[in-house]
Design a protein around this motif. Structure first.
Motif, short mmCIF file in Angstrom:
data_model
loop_
_atom_site.label_atom_id
_atom_site.label_comp_id
_atom_site.label_asym_id
_atom_site.label_seq_id
_atom_site.Cartn_x
_atom_site.Cartn_y
_atom_site.Cartn_z
N SER A 126 -1.70 20.57 4.57
CA SER A 126 -1.93 21.94 4.13
C SER A 126 -3.04 22.02 3.08
CB SER A 126 -0.64 22.53 3.55
OG SER A 126 -0.29 21.87 2.34
N GLU A 127 -3.52 23.22 2.83
CA GLU A 127 -4.60 23.43 1.87
C GLU A 127 -4.19 23.11 0.45
OE1 GLU A 127 -6.07 27.36 2.28
OE2 GLU A 127 -6.99 27.02 4.26
N ASP A 128 -2.89 23.20 0.16
CA ASP A 128 -2.42 22.91 -1.20
C ASP A 128 -1.80 21.51 -1.32
OD1 ASP A 128 -0.19 23.44 0.31
OD2 ASP A 128 0.78 24.74 -1.16
N ALA A 129 -2.07 20.66 -0.35
CA ALA A 129 -1.57 19.28 -0.41
C ALA A 129 -2.25 18.51 -1.53
CB ALA A 129 -1.83 18.57 0.92
N ASP A 130 -1.54 17.50 -2.05
CA ASP A 130 -2.16 16.61 -3.02
C ASP A 130 -3.43 15.99 -2.41
OD1 ASP A 130 -0.13 17.15 -4.76
OD2 ASP A 130 0.94 15.26 -4.47
N ASP A 181 0.86 -1.19 0.00
CA ASP A 181 0.00 0.00 0.00
C ASP A 181 0.89 1.24 0.00
OD1 ASP A 181 -2.30 1.50 0.02
OD2 ASP A 181 -2.64 1.31 2.17
N ALA A 182 1.47 1.52 -1.16
CA ALA A 182 2.44 2.60 -1.27
C ALA A 182 1.78 3.96 -1.05
CB ALA A 182 3.09 2.56 -2.64
N ALA A 183 2.55 4.87 -0.46
CA ALA A 183 2.05 6.22 -0.23
C ALA A 183 1.84 6.94 -1.56
CB ALA A 183 3.04 6.99 0.63
N LEU A 184 0.79 7.73 -1.62
CA LEU A 184 0.55 8.55 -2.80
C LEU A 184 1.45 9.77 -2.81
CD1 LEU A 184 -3.37 8.42 -2.86
CD2 LEU A 184 -1.75 7.02 -4.16
N THR A 185 1.82 10.24 -1.61
CA THR A 185 2.69 11.40 -1.47
C THR A 185 3.60 11.20 -0.28
OG1 THR A 185 0.82 12.78 -2.19
CG2 THR A 185 2.74 13.92 -1.29
N LEU A 186 4.86 11.60 -0.42
CA LEU A 186 5.81 11.64 0.68
C LEU A 186 6.15 13.09 0.98
CD1 LEU A 186 8.37 8.81 -0.20
CD2 LEU A 186 6.58 8.74 1.54
N GLY A 187 6.23 13.43 2.27
CA GLY A 187 6.60 14.79 2.62
C GLY A 187 6.34 15.06 4.09
N PRO A 188 6.75 16.22 4.58
CA PRO A 188 6.48 16.58 5.98
C PRO A 188 4.98 16.62 6.23
CG PRO A 188 8.03 18.11 4.95
CD PRO A 188 7.47 17.27 3.85
N VAL A 189 4.57 16.21 7.41
CA VAL A 189 3.15 16.13 7.69
C VAL A 189 2.47 17.49 7.59
CG1 VAL A 189 3.34 16.37 10.21
CG2 VAL A 189 1.44 15.08 9.21
N GLU A 190 3.19 18.56 7.90
CA GLU A 190 2.60 19.89 7.75
C GLU A 190 2.20 20.15 6.30
OE1 GLU A 190 5.22 19.99 11.37
OE2 GLU A 190 5.42 19.23 9.32
N LYS A 191 3.03 19.70 5.38
CA LYS A 191 2.70 19.83 3.96
C LYS A 191 1.52 18.93 3.60
CE LYS A 191 3.27 20.70 -0.48
NZ LYS A 191 2.83 22.01 -1.05
N LEU A 192 1.51 17.72 4.13
CA LEU A 192 0.43 16.77 3.81
C LEU A 192 -0.92 17.26 4.32
CD1 LEU A 192 2.25 13.42 4.69
CD2 LEU A 192 2.09 14.56 2.46
#
Length: 297
Positions: A167-171, A154-165
């Motif tokens: 955020s309003e402009d997150a994928d 179950d691969a992640a759709l996005t990797l990044g800091p949780v604040e980015k995940l």
């Protein structure tokens, strides 16, 4: 949900019996059976035994609704989707979603965790338990930090800091958040749960179902029990007409709410303490054994 008693080295108590070695019969025939999946209905290899399939079908044929109530996301429900009968519904993500497994699955109800509450949890846990890594479970899939333990299937759709995940402009920011997941590499699972509730319990509901220090975080008031209660109310079913099965801390509220509750013999100590009715272990088809005893009455 009340605090969970830390796990100990004690062995689970043997299943309660009727004196003849049989699983105790329910006090009455239920109108609805609510069962957890992993560690409860499923064997350890994630299979559903032929005995269990037959018991579920017999319960439905007898007019008893069967609801799968799980911490799993909807996309992990293929293992049991063929065994949901007329209504087609399952409660997923510890109560954050009700899905129709006959249609996709299609989300029927979502009880989302707001990004601002999730972010407040992140800040509190980082202060209380440094080294915590986070993942964000949305209706369309999972997104997580690079240090969060990945799942090969179950691969992640996005990797990044949780604040980015968050955020309003997150994928996929338009998709509701079902759960925030928090993993700690060193803490004992029950200690991590207690610490999280103490430091961030004002912002969200915390539970766990993994053997590792992995917390599952939902909106305040969201649990298997509260969503099951909503589904039952819509059907005119009262709590005393519900039979429930579970094995881990995320089942405690459901077992406490339901009028007829069974802990699996392999259950966490807090679950064994939540009800005096215990059935056989998941690998011994404990759920099927109780259903059979009900239908044989």
């Amino acid at each position: 949900m009340a605090g969970v008693t830390p796990a100990t080295e004690q062995q689970p108590e043997p299943p309660a019996t009727d004196g003849a070695g049989a699983v105790p019969a329910a006090p009455t025939v239920p109108r609805l059976i609510a069962t957890d999946l992993d560690g409860t209905l499923l064997h350890d290899d994630k299979s559903v035994s032929e005995r269990t399939v037959a018991a579920l079908a017999a319960a439905e044929a007898a007019g008893i609704d069967v609801f799968f109530v799980t911490g799993r996301p909807a996309r992990w429900m293929t293992v049991v989707s063929d065994h949901v009968h007329g209504h087609g519904l399952a409660i997923c993500a510890n109560g954050a979603a009700v899905v129709d497994l006959h249609q996709g699955p299609r989300f029927v109800r979502v009880r989302p965790l707001l990004p601002e509450d999730a972010l407040a949890v992140v800040h509190a846990l980082r202060a209380a338990a440094p080294g915590t890594a986070f993942a964000v479970e949305r209706t369309g899939g999972i997104h997580h930090e690079p240090q969060y333990p990945p799942l090969s299937f179950d691969a992640a759709l996005t990797l990044g800091p949780v604040e980015k995940l968050l955020s309003e402009d997150a994928d996929q920011a338009e998709q509701p958040i079902l759960k925030l997941l928090a993993h700690h590499p060193d803490l004992a699972p029950d200690d991590f749960l207690a610490q999280a509730r103490a430091s961030a319990g004002a912002h969200a509901s915390f539970t766990r179902s993994s053997p590792s220090a992995l917390l599952e975080i939902s909106a305040l008031g969201v649990s298997k029990a509260s969503t099951l209660e909503q589904c039952c109310a819509e059907r005119g079913i009262t709590r005393d007409q519900v039979m429930a099965f579970g094995d881990m801390p995320n089942d405690v509220e459901m077992l406490t709410w339901a009028g007829m509750s069974y802990a699996m013999a392999n259950a966490h100590p807090a679950v064994l303490a939540a009800t005096n009715r215990h059935t056989l272990a998941n690998n011994e088809d404990g759920v099927a054994a109780v259903i059979e005893s009900v239908l044989n009455r």
